[in-house]
Design an enzyme around this catalytic site. Sequence first.
Site, PDB file in Angstrom:
ATOM      1  N   LEU A 108      45.618  51.044  49.758  1.00 47.47           N
ATOM      2  CA  LEU A 108      44.614  50.054  49.418  1.00 47.47           C
ATOM      3  C   LEU A 108      45.164  50.055  47.872  1.00 47.47           C
ATOM      4  CD1 LEU A 108      41.506  51.537  51.103  1.00 47.47           C
ATOM      5  CD2 LEU A 108      42.896  49.502  51.865  1.00 47.47           C
ATOM      6  N   ASP A 109      44.833  48.728  47.369  1.00 52.94           N
ATOM      7  CA  ASP A 109      44.771  48.412  45.880  1.00 52.94           C
ATOM      8  C   ASP A 109      43.814  49.424  45.274  1.00 52.94           C
ATOM      9  OD1 ASP A 109      46.718  46.539  46.514  1.00 52.94           O
ATOM     10  OD2 ASP A 109      45.379  44.780  46.190  1.00 52.94           O
ATOM     11  N   ARG A 110      44.002  49.524  43.817  1.00 55.00           N
ATOM     12  CA  ARG A 110      43.444  50.445  43.200  1.00 55.00           C
ATOM     13  C   ARG A 110      41.855  50.169  43.023  1.00 55.00           C
ATOM     14  NH1 ARG A 110      41.372  49.496  38.502  1.00 55.00           N
ATOM     15  NH2 ARG A 110      42.824  47.668  38.359  1.00 55.00           N
ATOM     16  N   THR A 168      40.469  48.336  45.305  1.00 55.28           N
ATOM     17  CA  THR A 168      39.584  47.954  46.673  1.00 55.28           C
ATOM     18  C   THR A 168      39.168  49.420  47.175  1.00 55.28           C
ATOM     19  OG1 THR A 168      41.620  46.113  47.016  1.00 55.28           O
ATOM     20  CG2 THR A 168      40.125  47.544  49.105  1.00 55.28           C
ATOM     21  N   ARG A 214      43.532  38.356  49.149  1.00 59.85           N
ATOM     22  CA  ARG A 214      43.009  37.800  48.173  1.00 59.85           C
ATOM     23  C   ARG A 214      43.873  36.392  47.996  1.00 59.85           C
ATOM     24  NH1 ARG A 214      44.413  42.605  44.039  1.00 59.85           N
ATOM     25  NH2 ARG A 214      43.802  41.494  42.467  1.00 59.85           N
TER      26      ARG A 214
END
Length: 324
Positions: A90-92, A94, A190
């Site tokens: 997962l993105d930082r 998120t 996104r």
Amino acid sequence: MGRIYVNGVQVTDVDYVLRNGDRVEHWAHRHEHPVRDLPIRIISETDDLLVVEKPPSLPVHTCGQYAIHTVLGQLRVNENRTGLRVLHRLDRATSGVLLFAKNYETDLEFKTTLKQGEWSKEYICKVDGVFPDGEIVCDQPIGPLVITMGIQCVRKDGKEAKSRFRKLWSDGEQSVVQVHIETGRTHQIRVHSQFLGHPIVGDQLYNSAVWGPTKGKNAEYGKSFEELCEAVRNTHKSENWHEKPNPEFERKMEELADDSTVIQPETPGLTTEKRPEFDEICQKCNVESKKVPDNHYQLFLHCLKYETPKWCFQTELPEWAVQK
């Protein structure tokens, strides 16, 4: 500088020749980016699998200046959990469901089902504007815009991507939307929400006027692909984060030179000088850190549920997604 130790003894002779079995240590000074002080909640655990709810601001694993301030770093330091295998990322900024395997067999099994498209992936996001009613499908292909920064965009020669959006509620200015993704492209939600004209609230990368008058809606940027690439690169280049010299640095160095206190660190049998807050050869010590904006820590994007015919792991709605 006396920071190398062999078998617990400080090495002062630079001509020392290492012998078989020598234990070498180098005491270094490092800075990590700040993160939010939020817990990593355990959702489920078996002998083969660990499932947690990842808080925003933490990368999953070591990258750049993040090491302890990562999910794996926090689990190792605070929970003494090691040997975990990353099944997905997962993105930082998120939050949400994050799975780790505890052994090779589980790692292989879960990654195989992921590659075969057996995972159902459900997310929640908050976007700008009043999102349309009903299910909205976006199947625009996604490819890199600025490769070195990992920034993506909708492009005809990109990889196949498909997202299904459904509005949960809106306050007339922003909307909370449920998203099912059938593929797993970088920044897929996104990019697709941007394409639909409803970028994620406060998204530093994809909710910006640098993408054109409509912020990239329908991939209309008002400029050529090359011009867009250059504009986005300049907006997010590292030079924009360069810090000013720290006026306290010289005074701290004088204090350090006068402080000859010796302590016993955690490593048994090892004696070293007191580890200071400032380091004479650390470039980060000699700068004054900039204030980090709130939207750097959290993206209004949450992984709500991962599911296959064999298992299902999910979290509660984040606070920002609950209708007041």
